[in-house]
Design a protein around this motif. Structure first.
Motif, mmCIF file in Angstrom:
data_model
loop_
_atom_site.group_PDB
_atom_site.id
_atom_site.type_symbol
_atom_site.label_atom_id
_atom_site.label_comp_id
_atom_site.label_asym_id
_atom_site.label_seq_id
_atom_site.Cartn_x
_atom_site.Cartn_y
_atom_site.Cartn_z
ATOM 1 N N VAL A 182 33.623 38.518 44.541
ATOM 2 C CA VAL A 182 34.513 38.445 43.377
ATOM 3 C C VAL A 182 33.765 37.807 42.204
ATOM 4 O O VAL A 182 33.815 38.295 41.068
ATOM 5 N N MET A 183 33.027 36.739 42.491
ATOM 6 C CA MET A 183 32.250 36.095 41.419
ATOM 7 C C MET A 183 31.221 37.072 40.864
ATOM 8 O O MET A 183 30.985 37.136 39.660
ATOM 9 N N GLY A 184 30.630 37.855 41.740
ATOM 10 C CA GLY A 184 29.639 38.838 41.299
ATOM 11 C C GLY A 184 30.258 39.915 40.436
ATOM 12 O O GLY A 184 29.694 40.314 39.418
ATOM 13 N N PHE A 185 31.440 40.378 40.805
ATOM 14 C CA PHE A 185 32.083 41.452 40.042
ATOM 15 C C PHE A 185 32.500 40.963 38.651
ATOM 16 O O PHE A 185 32.237 41.600 37.641
ATOM 17 N N PHE A 186 33.169 39.815 38.616
ATOM 18 C CA PHE A 186 33.667 39.314 37.324
ATOM 19 C C PHE A 186 32.590 38.532 36.566
ATOM 20 O O PHE A 186 32.757 38.266 35.387
ATOM 21 N N GLY A 187 31.557 38.156 37.276
ATOM 22 C CA GLY A 187 30.569 37.282 36.642
ATOM 23 C C GLY A 187 31.151 35.889 36.428
ATOM 24 O O GLY A 187 30.648 35.115 35.630
ATOM 25 N N ALA A 188 32.234 35.564 37.157
ATOM 26 C CA ALA A 188 32.876 34.258 36.949
ATOM 27 C C ALA A 188 32.250 33.208 37.857
ATOM 28 O O ALA A 188 31.768 33.534 38.939
ATOM 29 N N ASN A 189 32.275 31.949 37.419
ATOM 30 C CA ASN A 189 31.675 30.907 38.239
ATOM 31 C C ASN A 189 32.649 30.350 39.279
ATOM 32 O O ASN A 189 32.242 29.652 40.192
ATOM 33 N N SER A 190 33.940 30.655 39.105
ATOM 34 C CA SER A 190 34.921 30.243 40.112
ATOM 35 C C SER A 190 36.007 31.307 40.137
ATOM 36 O O SER A 190 36.455 31.767 39.080
ATOM 37 N N TRP A 191 36.464 31.692 41.345
ATOM 38 C CA TRP A 191 37.488 32.746 41.357
ATOM 39 C C TRP A 191 38.855 32.212 40.932
ATOM 40 O O TRP A 191 39.746 32.985 40.637
ATOM 41 N N ASN A 192 38.989 30.894 40.904
ATOM 42 C CA ASN A 192 40.260 30.353 40.411
ATOM 43 C C ASN A 192 40.290 30.183 38.900
ATOM 44 O O ASN A 192 41.250 29.667 38.341
ATOM 45 N N ASP A 193 39.229 30.611 38.241
ATOM 46 C CA ASP A 193 39.243 30.615 36.779
ATOM 47 C C ASP A 193 39.639 32.003 36.250
ATOM 48 O O ASP A 193 39.790 32.203 35.054
ATOM 49 N N ILE A 194 39.798 32.961 37.174
ATOM 50 C CA ILE A 194 40.105 34.341 36.756
ATOM 51 C C ILE A 194 41.617 34.542 36.750
ATOM 52 O O ILE A 194 42.299 34.154 37.699
ATOM 53 N N SER A 195 42.126 35.161 35.684
ATOM 54 C CA SER A 195 43.562 35.427 35.609
ATOM 55 C C SER A 195 43.854 36.862 36.049
ATOM 56 O O SER A 195 43.487 37.812 35.359
ATOM 57 N N PRO A 196 44.552 37.054 37.187
ATOM 58 C CA PRO A 196 44.920 38.412 37.600
ATOM 59 C C PRO A 196 45.812 39.081 36.556
ATOM 60 O O PRO A 196 45.732 40.288 36.339
ATOM 61 N N LYS A 197 46.650 38.286 35.884
ATOM 62 C CA LYS A 197 47.582 38.870 34.912
ATOM 63 C C LYS A 197 46.819 39.448 33.719
ATOM 64 O O LYS A 197 47.051 40.581 33.303
ATOM 65 N N VAL A 198 45.883 38.688 33.172
ATOM 66 C CA VAL A 198 45.107 39.194 32.037
ATOM 67 C C VAL A 198 44.259 40.386 32.493
ATOM 68 O O VAL A 198 44.152 41.393 31.820
ATOM 69 N N ASN A 199 43.711 40.270 33.707
ATOM 70 C CA ASN A 199 42.901 41.362 34.238
ATOM 71 C C ASN A 199 43.732 42.642 34.353
ATOM 72 O O ASN A 199 43.253 43.740 34.052
ATOM 73 N N ASN A 200 44.990 42.491 34.753
ATOM 74 C CA ASN A 200 45.866 43.650 34.900
ATOM 75 C C ASN A 200 46.091 44.372 33.576
ATOM 76 O O ASN A 200 46.337 45.573 33.545
ATOM 77 N N GLU A 201 45.990 43.636 32.477
ATOM 78 C CA GLU A 201 46.224 44.262 31.161
ATOM 79 C C GLU A 201 45.028 45.114 30.737
ATOM 80 O O GLU A 201 45.104 45.887 29.797
ATOM 81 N N GLU A 202 43.901 44.936 31.446
ATOM 82 C CA GLU A 202 42.723 45.738 31.125
ATOM 83 C C GLU A 202 42.765 47.033 31.925
ATOM 84 O O GLU A 202 43.612 47.204 32.781
ATOM 85 N N GLU A 203 41.851 47.967 31.629
ATOM 86 C CA GLU A 203 41.890 49.257 32.323
ATOM 87 C C GLU A 203 40.618 49.469 33.128
ATOM 88 O O GLU A 203 39.663 48.723 33.005
ATOM 89 N N LYS A 204 40.631 50.553 33.917
ATOM 90 C CA LYS A 204 39.461 50.879 34.723
ATOM 91 C C LYS A 204 39.237 52.374 34.587
ATOM 92 O O LYS A 204 40.175 53.156 34.761
ATOM 93 N N ALA A 205 38.015 52.769 34.242
ATOM 94 C CA ALA A 205 37.727 54.201 34.145
ATOM 95 C C ALA A 205 37.788 54.802 35.552
ATOM 96 O O ALA A 205 37.447 54.135 36.528
#
Ligand SMILES: Cc1cc2nc3c(=O)[nH]c(=O)nc-3n(C[C@H](O)[C@H](O)[C@H](O)COP(=O)(O)OP(=O)(O)OC[C@H]3O[C@@H](n4cnc5c(N)ncnc54)[C@H](O)[C@@H]3O)c2cc1C
Length: 496
Positions: A182-205
């Motif tokens: 998960v950290m590799g995919f988002f490039g985030a340093n902690s998975w608890n810093d990632i917001s699923p809600k904000v992520n949901n507002e984005e799209e995926k090709a």
């Protein structure tokens, strides 16, 4: 009749004034967003365009370097998706993409003492975890960090009859691998810093998420973007508009001056003016410099978004070898997901090899049978970047021989190509991610993207770059879309 004439005349005057007005544009940064903005402006008749680039090369986070018998990418490597991905859509009529089958290839788990866990149960539980990760992409629940949400769902799976007697050690190790991924995919340093809600507002090709540029590298796309390819006679000559080694230190703008120009000051003492300035440096760079980069300083939701959105860290390096010694009995090489036993982890730290803890996985490279790629995420990326290449070679040799003793003795690589994004002064991170702070502060990429307009409603300061795209932030295609969007904002002003 006379009234009609006046109305027609005044309409004509507004349009004629707008068309003949000084229309000069400075684009700060020659990454994908800067190049996309330049293309759209040129195709709409703009001629006075300068691209100021701090580095001595163009492309930004597109960085294809000659390696082995082709090019490898130190920045963006894959074209993620086909349908809805502007990069795939612009390129695929002319270029046959390859594919890295990550999604279908089972991970190959190995412990740090060289032992192999029972693959089936690891692969099965890991697959359950991946299903949850994908389902979290579609979650709208507010105020729950990615990791917590994952664990709620993962624990529910573990409570089912299939897994209720599972060895807790298996759960511990598989979870550690999922966190790393998960950290590799988002490039985030902690998975608890990632917001699923904000992520949901984005799209995926849609379609293949790992289309490759084979041996040619992501730079191939820049040739299509600038129209050097497929028909060189249509080349827009965007490269000629780039001024390299121009570090911008301050951008002065005045919203109250209807006719005003924006002044861009550079570290070498030069300055440039234009009627529009498009700002594209990375979010990492803006976080570090936004308080002094603009006069007057940015404020309001734009400043809050710069502070709030996450920037993570990724690293990778490629090693070229004389033979693919990692391939066993002609079996396909599935890569290695290395799982640290606690004692080995402590030994690595005590021995000064702690950057190895940032390794997410080691892979073969599509189209390059002679290369191994090591992929890292998180804070250890900085330690990796500060470790000299001789030590990186010694440490990775130690890692490979520990986790995959069948490879012993690991030969010395013939060449190494490695990244530096986290500690690079003009990037300060890999790419942006949807953060809990964005959700809590109710700011989004659109707040950073919003242009600053003057009293004449003219967009004088515009913002592009992956972190300004609301559909595909972080991605290369998001960067392209953002450049097109910023240019369109200028074009539409003159058409209004
Ligand atoms: C390791 C890594 C792997 C990635 N993998 C993928 C992938 O597989 N697929 C994918 O779609 N995306 C991937 N990405 C993301 C992708 O590379 C970016 O989204 C995209 O390239 C960003 O383009 P940009 O124009 O927004 O910014 P940049 O490319 O960062 O361009 C900004 C430019 O501004 C310049 N600049 C900065 N400060 C100044 C200054 N003060 N004055 C003048 N110039 C300045 C910089 O030098 C740079 O050239 C990856 C990124 C990284 C780092």
């Amino acid at each position: 009749m006379w009234n009609c004439f006046i109305i027609v005349l005044s309409l004509f005057c507004i349009t004629a004034h707008s068309q003949t007005e000084d229309k000069s544009v400075i684009i700060i940064g020659s990454g994908l967003s800067g190049y996309a903005a330049a293309r759209r402006l040129i195709e709409n008749g703009f001629t006075d365009i300068k691209i100021l680039e701090a580095l001595d090369r163009t492309g930004g986070r597109i960085y294809s370097v000659p390696f082995s018998d082709g090019f490898v990418d130190l920045g963006a490597q894959w074209c993620h998706g086909q349908t809805g991905n502007i990069i795939y859509e612009m390129t695929s009529p002319h270029f046959a993409f390859g594919s890295t089958p990550f999604e279908t290839v089972d991970p190959y788990f190995r412990f740090s003492d060289g032992s192999l866990p029972e693959q089936d149960i690891y692969v099965k539980l890991y697959g359950e975890g991946y299903k949850i990760i994908h389902s979290i992409d579609r979650v709208t629940t507010p105020n729950v960090p990615f990791g917590d949400l994952f664990m709620q769902k993962f624990n529910a799976v573990l409570a089912t009859t299939t897994y209720q007697n599972i060895n807790p050690e298996v759960v511990k190790y598989v979870k550690a691998e999922l966190v790393k991924n998960v950290m590799g995919f988002f490039g985030a340093n902690s998975w608890n810093d990632i917001s699923p809600k904000v992520n949901n507002e984005e799209e995926k090709a849609g379609g293949d998420q790992h289309c490759t540029w084979k041996k040619q590298g992501f730079q191939t796309f820049i040739n299509y973007l600038t129209k050097k390819s497929p028909n060189p006679s249509e080349n827009l000559n965007i490269d000629a508009k780039v001024i390299l080694n121009k570090k911008v230190t301050n951008i002065q703008y005045n919203k109250d001056d209807a006719a005003g120009q924006v002044t861009v000051n550079c570290a070498d003492g030069t300055s440039y003016t234009a009627t529009h300035v498009i700002v594209t440096p990375s979010l990492g760079y803006l976080k570090a410099h936004y308080k002094t980069l603009f006069t007057p300083a940015l404020s309001g939701p734009k400043a809050v978004e710069i502070e709030s959105r996450g920037v993570g860290n990724l690293g990778k390096f490629f090693m070229k070898f004389a033979t693919p010694f990692w391939v066993l009995d002609n079996e396909p090489f599935l890569g290695i997901e290395g799982m640290w036993l606690d004692a080995d982890k402590q030994a690595a730290i005590a021995d000064g090899r702690e950057w190895l803890l940032g390794i997410v996985a080691v892979y073969g490279v599509e189209s390059f049978p002679d290369l191994l790629e090591v992929f890292l995420a998180g804070d250890y990326v900085g330690t990796f970047e500060n470790t000299d290449t001789e030590k990186v070679i010694a440490d990775i040799t130690w890692w490979l021989e520990k986790f995959a003793p069948y490879m012993k003795p690991v030969p010395r690589p013939l060449a190494v190509a490695r990244t530096k994004w986290m500690t690079h002064e003009f990037f300060l991170g890999s790419y942006s991610y949807p953060s809990m702070a964005e959700e809590q502060n109710n700011v989004r990429t659109s707040d950073l993207a919003a242009p600053i307009i003057n009293i004449d409603e003219k967009p004088i300061l515009l913002f592009a770059g992956e972190a300004t795209d609301s559909k595909f932030p972080s991605m290369a295609h998001g960067a392209v879309n953002s450049g097109f969007r910023a240019a369109t904002e200028i074009i539409e002003y003159y058409q209004a």
